[in-house]
Design a protein around this motif. Structure first.
Motif, short mmCIF file in Angstrom:
data_model
loop_
_atom_site.label_atom_id
_atom_site.label_comp_id
_atom_site.label_asym_id
_atom_site.label_seq_id
_atom_site.Cartn_x
_atom_site.Cartn_y
_atom_site.Cartn_z
N HIS A 1 46.58 17.56 -10.63
CA HIS A 1 46.84 17.10 -9.42
C HIS A 1 46.38 15.86 -8.86
CE1 HIS A 1 50.04 19.90 -7.43
NE2 HIS A 1 49.36 20.96 -8.08
N SER B 1 47.48 22.67 -1.97
CA SER B 1 48.60 23.29 -2.35
C SER B 1 48.88 24.57 -1.71
CB SER B 1 48.84 23.02 -3.81
OG SER B 1 48.04 24.09 -4.51
N ASP C 1 54.10 20.48 -8.10
CA ASP C 1 53.88 20.95 -9.57
C ASP C 1 54.78 19.91 -10.40
OD1 ASP C 1 51.92 22.11 -8.74
OD2 ASP C 1 52.84 23.96 -9.14
ZN ZN Z 1 50.07 22.81 -7.89
#
Ligand code: ZN
Ligand code: KG4
Length: 359
Positions: free
Chosen positions: A115, A140, A327
């Motif tokens: 990320h 997240s 994602d």
């Molecule tokens: Zn993630």
């Protein structure tokens, strides 16, 4: 140097080919949203099964779209953790098999580092390189972490959530009110229609690290608020709308959401943003950060972006574009690039780790 990235830690099966850690030649994401949506959250067994179904076509498409053959690759990178172990296993095992069959080396990547690298990749591409030390806020559905990021990508954990992740709080509040999973995007769309100062959330003083977060209290406050009112009729209306139309427009949501509920959503979102930004700013100050990186699915939040840009922080703030916030595998390939340069390869005995820490 091309790297094939593979990501399967939660409910997206993703593959991407990235050149030199900065040029995304292809990025394919197969979302399982329609599978999990009706359960109001990710069902691990269903997620593994969907990954199994998707992994081969998704990887093939990423290679085809970038006109890359296995032999052209400098490395194959896969997420090893953290995440759902059954989900992680699918992507990692497939990556190992490809590596074994082709002789292309394998690189193991931490999902959270991925990320952060989504933002680093874009800053390089925009010729606006990030200066270090930087403070990274990773928010997240599974994580809410504050890391110091030093030159050479060394990390130090400064704070984290003690209970729910910020995205999880969005998801739970949305579910409670009859909105679909994931909850963040719909709350984000509706919040501008409500009054963010209408409902006050009070926070319990926490002992210990002042940079830690806690979101479960906020979720409970919303639950109490809902229980104190008769909201079943409007919740039923929203569920009925969702059955008739899996992807309602903002107008359709507004038609089944009274002003008081919009005020609640706006106030909830504002409180979450306030928590995130005050702790991020305090941590950044503590390490004399020269940049703030906000990464992860919640970085999509328009209110968070506006608040961070409007806060007049004494260093630049970097957000990923929405496609690289949630994602994806381009971020995994990007995070693998410095490891490729350092020759940090993984053996075929590398195991998936559900609760792998970054620092
Ligand atoms: Zn993630
Ligand atoms: O990074 P991600 O795709 O998966 C994890 O690693 O968890 O993040 C998904 C999370 C979900 O909780 C979702 O509700 C949240 O990100 N999210 C948002 C927004 N878009 C996605 N939260 C707030 N506002 C958004 N616009």
């Amino acid at each position: 140097m091309r790297i094939l990235g593979i990501e399967s830690s939660c409910d997206e099966t993703a593959a991407a080919v990235v050149e030199d850690g900065e040029t995304v030649l292809s990025s394919v994401v197969a979302s399982q949203m329609s599978t999990h949506g009706k359960y109001g959250g990710v069902v691990p067994e269903l997620a593994s099964r969907e990954h199994l179904r998707a992994i081969v076509p998704v990887v093939r498409e990423a290679l085809d779209r970038s006109e890359t053959r296995l032999g052209d690759l400098a490395a194959i990178a896969a997420t090893v953790g953290p995440g759902l172990v059954g989900s992680l296993l699918v992507g990692l095992t497939y990556a190992k098999s490809l590596s074994f069959a082709s002789g292309v080396p394998l690189i193991a990547v931490n999902h959270i580092e991925g990320h952060i690298h989504a933002v680093i990749l874009e800053s390089r591409r925009a010729a606006r390189p990030i200066e270090f030390p930087a403070l990274a806020l990773v928010v997240s559905g599974g994580h809410t972490h504050l890391f110091e990021v030093r030159e050479g990508f060394a990390y130090r954990l400064l704070g984290k959530t003690r209970d729910d992740a910020a995205g999880e709080a969005f998801d739970k509040v949305a579910k409670l009110l009859g909105f679909p999973y994931p909850g963040g995007p719909v709350v984000d769309r509706l919040a501008p229609h409500g009054d963010g100062s209408a409902v006050r959330f009070t926070f319990a003083k926490m002992k210990g690290n002042a940079l830690d977060f806690s979101f479960s209290g906020m979720k409970t406050a919303v639950l109490r608020w809902v229980q104190a009112r008769d909201m079943q009729a409007e919740i039923d209306l929203r569920r009925a709308l969702l059955r008739a139309n899996p992807d309602p427009t903002t107008e359709e949501w507004l038609a089944v959401t009274p002003q008081l509920t919009l005020d609640l959503l706006a106030s909830f979102q504002r409180a979450v943003i306030h928590e995130l930004l005050t702790r991020a700013a305090a941590s950044a100050e503590g390490i004399h950060a020269r940049a703030l990186i906000v990464a992860g699915g919640v970085a999509c939040n328009a209110g968070l972006r506006a608040a961070a840009q409007g806060a007049r922080l004494p260093y630049p703030v970097y957000f990923p574009t929405p496609g690289l916030s949630t994602d994806n595998a381009a971020m995994i390939a990007a995070a693998a690039f410095p490891k490729l340069e350092r020759g940090e390869f993984a053996g075929l005995d590398t195991a998936a780790q559900a609760s792998l820490a970054l620092a």
